[in-house]
Write an enzyme that holds these catalytic residues in place. Structure first.
Site, PDB file in Angstrom:
ATOM      1  N   ASP A   5       0.886  -1.160   0.000  1.00 35.38           N
ATOM      2  CA  ASP A   5       0.000   0.000   0.000  1.00 35.38           C
ATOM      3  C   ASP A   5       0.921   1.206   0.000  1.00 35.38           C
ATOM      4  O   ASP A   5       1.694   1.398   0.941  1.00 35.38           O
ATOM      5  CB  ASP A   5      -0.885  -0.027   1.251  1.00 35.38           C
ATOM      6  CG  ASP A   5      -1.860   1.139   1.320  1.00 35.38           C
ATOM      7  OD1 ASP A   5      -1.561   2.208   0.746  1.00 35.38           O
ATOM      8  OD2 ASP A   5      -2.909   0.999   1.976  1.00 35.38           O
TER       9      ASP A   5
ATOM     10  N   SER B 109      -1.524  11.099 -16.342  1.00 36.08           N
ATOM     11  CA  SER B 109      -2.856  11.022 -16.946  1.00 36.08           C
ATOM     12  C   SER B 109      -3.018  12.182 -17.912  1.00 36.08           C
ATOM     13  O   SER B 109      -2.310  13.201 -17.815  1.00 36.08           O
ATOM     14  CB  SER B 109      -3.918  11.118 -15.842  1.00 36.08           C
ATOM     15  OG  SER B 109      -5.217  11.285 -16.385  1.00 36.08           O
TER      16      SER B 109
ATOM     17  N   TYR C  25      -8.238  15.116  -8.635  1.00 33.70           N
ATOM     18  CA  TYR C  25      -7.500  14.150  -9.446  1.00 33.70           C
ATOM     19  C   TYR C  25      -6.443  14.850 -10.299  1.00 33.70           C
ATOM     20  O   TYR C  25      -5.267  14.482 -10.277  1.00 33.70           O
ATOM     21  CB  TYR C  25      -8.468  13.371 -10.330  1.00 33.70           C
ATOM     22  CG  TYR C  25      -7.803  12.353 -11.221  1.00 33.70           C
ATOM     23  CD1 TYR C  25      -7.386  11.132 -10.708  1.00 33.70           C
ATOM     24  CD2 TYR C  25      -7.575  12.607 -12.573  1.00 33.70           C
ATOM     25  CE1 TYR C  25      -6.760  10.187 -11.518  1.00 33.70           C
ATOM     26  CE2 TYR C  25      -6.957  11.686 -13.390  1.00 33.70           C
ATOM     27  CZ  TYR C  25      -6.556  10.473 -12.858  1.00 33.70           C
ATOM     28  OH  TYR C  25      -5.929   9.553 -13.665  1.00 33.70           O
TER      29      TYR C  25
ATOM     30  N   LYS D 263      -2.215  14.870 -10.307  1.00 40.57           N
ATOM     31  CA  LYS D 263      -1.443  14.505 -11.496  1.00 40.57           C
ATOM     32  C   LYS D 263      -0.578  15.660 -11.995  1.00 40.57           C
ATOM     33  O   LYS D 263       0.551  15.448 -12.454  1.00 40.57           O
ATOM     34  CB  LYS D 263      -2.387  14.017 -12.600  1.00 40.57           C
ATOM     35  CG  LYS D 263      -3.116  12.719 -12.273  1.00 40.57           C
ATOM     36  CD  LYS D 263      -2.159  11.560 -12.074  1.00 40.57           C
ATOM     37  CE  LYS D 263      -2.900  10.240 -11.920  1.00 40.57           C
ATOM     38  NZ  LYS D 263      -1.986   9.083 -11.743  1.00 40.57           N
TER      39      LYS D 263
END
Length: 288
Positions: free
Chosen positions: A59, A137, A150, A154
């Site tokens: 993790d 991304s 998000y 990124k």
């Protein structure tokens, strides 16, 4: 696919339980590498385990697990060819609506986790003149509405990756960024579930402001699951980025990523805003 001759090199892939991570682990193994596939639970690794894939509990938000893995690699004896930082989650909601604990969770996994894994592996990569592959991304170059957390994670990853590339290049370690667009993965589906949960907790006023937008984004996500590239296709690009002798600094995956990253570079912000709004408009619920 013809299996390549076995190579005496390790490659670590984080977030390998499902989707692109699992596909990348298999692709690298097929190319002859020995893969350490980071999974969060033992059950997640059972379908991956093979003569060239060893699932390891990882993790990326748990420093002790990262330290244990670094120690394992140090004692293994084989050179660390590459680290593929793939672990990630998608938490989508308008900036106003998304709870701060979700912002922190997003950055802990998508940004701080990658940094901590990379820092722990740099000593081994310096010895092997290896490589860091950061899975960013399209959202790291272009921020759509509800993608604030998000895309923020990124964008941060892209900036740190550029700095890291320039820091490590003189010492023989390369850093590569991979920017997938729409890929059919479980992460997209889980992101939709989170969005629905956040939407259910909105106030009436927030619902009036953002309800239609969130429905449109959910419909768009469902389109990604239907029309995005297959994870195995993405894995081929990631494996190439990790192993080719002279890699590019950035790779895109999917036509949408290739097109939109170019548009983000050349279009004025206001025009790009209109382009993105026009793409979402047909997905808004129709007024009754």
């Amino acid at each position: 696919m013809t299996t390549s001759p076995e190579k005496s090199e390790l490659i670590l892939v984080t977030g390998a339980s499902t989707g692109m991570g699992a596909a990348t682990a298999r692709e690298l193994a097929a190319r002859g590498y020995y893969v350490l596939a980071g999974v969060r639970r033992e059950i997640d690794g059972r379908s991956l385990e093979s003569s060239r894939i060893r699932p390891v509990i990882l993790d990326v938000t748990e420093p002790e697990q990262i330290a244990d893995l670094a120690a394992l690699i140090d004692t293994d004896g084989r050179p660390l060819r590459a680290v593929v930082n793939n672990a990630g989650i998608a938490v989508n909601a308008p900036v106003e609506v998304l709870p701060m604990q979700e912002w922190r969770r997003q950055f802990d996994v998508n940004f701080f986790g990658h940094i901590e894994v990379t820092k722990a592996m740099i000593p081994a990569l310096l010895k092997s003149h290896g490589r860091v592959v950061m899975i960013s991304s399209l959202g790291g170059r272009l921020a759509q509405p509800t993608y604030g957390a998000y895309s923020g994670s990124k964008y941060a990853l892209e900036g740190v990756s550029d700095a890291l590339r320039r820091e490590l290049a003189p010492h023989g370690v390369t850093v590569v960024i991979v920017e997938p667009g729409a890929v059919r993965t479980e992460m997209v589906g889980r992101g939709g579930i989170t969005l629905k949960k956040v939407a259910a907790d909105m106030t009436d006023e927030q619902e009036r402001r953002y309800g239609g937008l969130m429905q449109a984004i959910l419909a768009q996500s469902e389109g990604f699951l239907r029309d995005g590239v297959d994870a195995s296709h993405a894995a081929e690009t990631i494996a190439t980025a990790a192993t080719v002798s002279r890699p590019r600094t950035r790779y895109t995956i999917g036509r949408d990523a290739a097109l939109l990253t170019r548009l983000a570079r050349i279009l004025p912000d206001r025009l790009l805003d209109r382009v993105l709004a026009a793409a979402l408009r047909p997905l808004f619920p129709r007024s009754r």
